[in-house]
Motif scaffolding. Structure first.
Motif, mmCIF file in Angstrom:
data_model
loop_
_atom_site.group_PDB
_atom_site.id
_atom_site.type_symbol
_atom_site.label_atom_id
_atom_site.label_comp_id
_atom_site.label_asym_id
_atom_site.label_seq_id
_atom_site.Cartn_x
_atom_site.Cartn_y
_atom_site.Cartn_z
ATOM 1 N N ALA A 288 0.820 -1.212 0.000
ATOM 2 C CA ALA A 288 0.000 0.000 0.000
ATOM 3 C C ALA A 288 0.854 1.263 0.000
ATOM 4 O O ALA A 288 1.897 1.334 0.661
ATOM 5 N N ARG A 289 0.392 2.247 -0.745
ATOM 6 C CA ARG A 289 1.078 3.536 -0.834
ATOM 7 C C ARG A 289 0.128 4.642 -0.395
ATOM 8 O O ARG A 289 -1.048 4.663 -0.793
ATOM 9 N N LEU A 290 0.637 5.558 0.402
ATOM 10 C CA LEU A 290 -0.140 6.706 0.886
ATOM 11 C C LEU A 290 0.352 7.963 0.191
ATOM 12 O O LEU A 290 1.534 8.281 0.241
ATOM 13 N N GLU A 291 -0.554 8.676 -0.465
ATOM 14 C CA GLU A 291 -0.247 9.943 -1.128
ATOM 15 C C GLU A 291 -1.069 11.029 -0.448
ATOM 16 O O GLU A 291 -2.239 11.235 -0.757
ATOM 17 N N ARG A 292 -0.459 11.722 0.476
ATOM 18 C CA ARG A 292 -1.185 12.696 1.295
ATOM 19 C C ARG A 292 -1.701 13.889 0.501
ATOM 20 O O ARG A 292 -2.704 14.499 0.862
ATOM 21 N N ASP A 293 -1.024 14.248 -0.589
ATOM 22 C CA ASP A 293 -1.403 15.443 -1.346
ATOM 23 C C ASP A 293 -2.418 15.163 -2.449
ATOM 24 O O ASP A 293 -2.912 16.099 -3.085
ATOM 25 N N ALA A 294 -2.702 13.897 -2.699
ATOM 26 C CA ALA A 294 -3.652 13.561 -3.760
ATOM 27 C C ALA A 294 -5.083 13.858 -3.324
ATOM 28 O O ALA A 294 -5.348 14.161 -2.156
ATOM 29 N N ALA A 295 -6.012 13.775 -4.262
ATOM 30 C CA ALA A 295 -7.444 14.028 -4.008
ATOM 31 C C ALA A 295 -7.644 15.399 -3.366
ATOM 32 O O ALA A 295 -8.334 15.540 -2.363
ATOM 33 N N GLY A 296 -6.999 16.418 -3.967
ATOM 34 C CA GLY A 296 -7.145 17.776 -3.454
ATOM 35 C C GLY A 296 -6.582 17.965 -2.065
ATOM 36 O O GLY A 296 -7.093 18.776 -1.289
ATOM 37 N N GLY A 297 -5.533 17.219 -1.740
ATOM 38 C CA GLY A 297 -4.929 17.330 -0.417
ATOM 39 C C GLY A 297 -5.636 16.539 0.652
ATOM 40 O O GLY A 297 -5.248 16.590 1.824
ATOM 41 N N ARG A 298 -6.624 15.772 0.267
ATOM 42 C CA ARG A 298 -7.373 14.973 1.246
ATOM 43 C C ARG A 298 -6.763 13.597 1.464
ATOM 44 O O ARG A 298 -7.105 12.912 2.410
ATOM 45 N N GLY A 299 -5.903 13.187 0.562
ATOM 46 C CA GLY A 299 -5.185 11.926 0.747
ATOM 47 C C GLY A 299 -5.750 10.768 -0.042
ATOM 48 O O GLY A 299 -6.971 10.600 -0.155
ATOM 49 N N LEU A 300 -4.836 9.960 -0.589
ATOM 50 C CA LEU A 300 -5.182 8.776 -1.359
ATOM 51 C C LEU A 300 -4.311 7.620 -0.889
ATOM 52 O O LEU A 300 -3.095 7.770 -0.756
ATOM 53 N N VAL A 301 -4.915 6.472 -0.615
ATOM 54 C CA VAL A 301 -4.164 5.265 -0.292
ATOM 55 C C VAL A 301 -4.565 4.198 -1.312
ATOM 56 O O VAL A 301 -5.745 4.053 -1.622
ATOM 57 N N TRP A 302 -3.568 3.509 -1.862
ATOM 58 C CA TRP A 302 -3.898 2.534 -2.891
ATOM 59 C C TRP A 302 -2.946 1.347 -2.850
ATOM 60 O O TRP A 302 -1.848 1.428 -2.313
ATOM 61 N N THR A 303 -3.422 0.243 -3.411
ATOM 62 C CA THR A 303 -2.595 -0.959 -3.498
ATOM 63 C C THR A 303 -3.058 -1.792 -4.687
ATOM 64 O O THR A 303 -4.027 -1.444 -5.372
ATOM 65 N N THR A 304 -2.354 -2.895 -4.917
ATOM 66 C CA THR A 304 -2.660 -3.774 -6.044
ATOM 67 C C THR A 304 -2.717 -5.224 -5.586
ATOM 68 O O THR A 304 -2.066 -5.608 -4.607
ATOM 69 N N VAL A 305 -3.507 -6.007 -6.295
ATOM 70 C CA VAL A 305 -3.506 -7.459 -6.128
ATOM 71 C C VAL A 305 -3.446 -8.057 -7.529
ATOM 72 O O VAL A 305 -4.441 -8.033 -8.267
ATOM 73 N N ALA A 306 -2.271 -8.557 -7.914
ATOM 74 C CA ALA A 306 -2.109 -9.155 -9.230
ATOM 75 C C ALA A 306 -2.727 -10.553 -9.262
ATOM 76 O O ALA A 306 -2.904 -11.196 -8.219
ATOM 77 N N ARG A 307 -3.042 -11.007 -10.448
ATOM 78 C CA ARG A 307 -3.591 -12.352 -10.601
ATOM 79 C C ARG A 307 -2.641 -13.384 -10.011
ATOM 80 O O ARG A 307 -3.078 -14.337 -9.345
ATOM 81 N N SER A 308 -1.338 -13.203 -10.214
ATOM 82 C CA SER A 308 -0.350 -14.164 -9.699
ATOM 83 C C SER A 308 -0.373 -14.233 -8.178
ATOM 84 O O SER A 308 -0.104 -15.294 -7.589
ATOM 85 N N ASP A 309 -0.700 -13.103 -7.520
ATOM 86 C CA ASP A 309 -0.751 -13.091 -6.051
ATOM 87 C C ASP A 309 -1.810 -14.060 -5.531
ATOM 88 O O ASP A 309 -1.561 -14.828 -4.595
#
Length: 401
Positions: A288-309
């Motif tokens: 997971a990655r946290l981007e505090r300045d994204a979404a107009g400074g409100r913060g974005l957290v995101w991650t991935t789940v690949a098929r192989s996972d």
């Protein structure tokens, strides 16, 4: 007994027209909150002619706001009831990769129609596989493969689909049907179908289906109630999201009275998973990655789940829905996003907002749909570039970069 007489005799079911756009964190990230936006051509069949309205005036339930009652009565209930009354055969369809609301509502309505003596079968587009967490729902003997649906059904009812393309392989039969009734609660609904029971203020499609069953004069039995409760619980996030109004709890109470065991439904929907899922979840949270300045400074957290996972841990795609529920707990982020790779190599991007950012608008811009606080889209490419496009779509004029 005529349709107007049945409606006058049955007690009124209501909901709060001021219900905020819902966060559907509890339901399947495969279907309901998603969707590729409908892109198919509008149906070519002519809508049914308007029917004469009953002369009696239906009174609102106590406590239901006048505006909500007015919106409620503007839906095309009478036309839907008349079409169903006249039909000997009814085909039901819900969106591809159905969630609790889509499948639960469809199976409940199918049972009600059979109680009226209708020949009724139900289906959904490929992949024609019931998600593991929904295999407890009663009535699955009424499901048939999409290839068995007639090319041009006499009467078809679409449930929980915001556009005809969301029906997958059944979009064609829906477009060629003699009459198409659309029952849905997505704000992104594109306005397809000849008869529309579409209310974005309804907490779930199950709310609308319960009302239709009441207007058809069919008493709820335990199996109908089980499907409706699964839909209601799914789309209210187990009754913890903003659309959980007094009317929602009233409906839940009626479903419990009909025989639903809430602890059994909750266990199936949220409280069980294979051990491999825990390992997949651990990997997703570690990435997971946290981007505090994204979404107009409100913060974005995101991650991935690949098929192989998930393949490495023998975890089915539809068992990944709980990942975003963990991610969205992040205090520093208003928006949570999970990119999940499906078996075709596409990325299904599920988004959640805590309320101040409209993820539905952003997902529509990227070809998907959903609600203000729960939406999704599907896209090819690499997750990093997909997040770049989503990040840009989440910008609102006036927000800081």
């Amino acid at each position: 007994m005529s349709a107007p007489e049945r409606r006058a005799e049955a007690p009124r079911a209501g909901w709060n027209g001021n219900c905020l756009p819902r966060d559907a964190g509890g339901h399947s990230a495969n279907g309901h909150d998603a969707g590729p936006r409908a892109g198919g051509p509008p149906p070519t069949v002519e809508p049914p002619a308007p029917v004469e309205q009953p002369t009696s005036v239906e009174q609102p339930a106590p406590g239901v706001p006048e505006a909500a009652t007015r919106a409620f009565k503007e839906l095309e209930w009478d036309r839907a009831v008349q079409l169903i009354d006249a039909a000997g055969e009814v085909w039901l369809a819900c969106h591809v990769a159905p969630d609790g609301d889509a499948l639960g509502s469809m199976l409940a309505l199918a049972r009600a129609l059979r109680a009226l003596g209708k020949h009724c079968l139900a289906s959904f587009g490929e992949p024609f596989t019931v998600p593991a967490i929904l295999r407890f729902l009663p009535g699955q003997e009424m499901l048939v493969e999409p290839a068995r649906v007639p090319e041009a059904p006499q009467l078809m009812i679409s449930l929980d689909a915001a556009g005809r393309s969301r029906l997958g392989a059944l979009a064609g039969p829906a477009g060629r049907a003699g009459a198409l009734i659309v029952i849905d609660h997505h704000a992104s609904n594109i306005g397809f179908g000849g008869v529309r029971i579409v209310d974005p203020d309804a907490a779930a499609t199950a709310v609308l289906v319960e009302e239709l069953i009441r207007r058809l004069g069919v008493p709820l039995d335990r199996d109908m109630a089980q499907g409706l409760y699964a839909g209601l619980a799914s789309d209210t996030g187990s009754f913890k999201y903003p659309c959980t109004t007094p009317e929602v709890h009233d409906l839940a109470g009626r479903l419990l009275t009909a025989g639903v065991r809430p602890e059994a439904v909750s266990r199936e929907l949220w409280d069980r998973a294979p051990f491999g899922y825990l390992q997949v979840l651990a990997g997703a949270l570690a990435r997971a990655r946290l981007e505090r300045d994204a979404a107009g400074g409100r913060g974005l957290v995101w991650t991935t789940v690949a098929r192989s996972d998930r393949v490495a841990r023998d975890v089915e795609y539809d068992q990944l829905e709980g990942v975003i529920d963990q991610l969205r707990r992040t205090d520093e982020a208003e928006v949570a996003v999970v990119c999940k790779e499906n078996d075709r190599g596409e990325w299904y991007v599920s988004t959640r907002s805590k309320g101040s950012v409209d993820v539905g608008r952003a997902c529509v811009e990227l070809g998907g749909g959903g609600h203000r606080t729960a939406a999704a889209f599907t896209m090819g490419g690499e997750p990093a570039s997909i997040i770049d496009r989503l990040r840009a779509a989440l910008r609102v004029p006036g927000d800081r970069d």
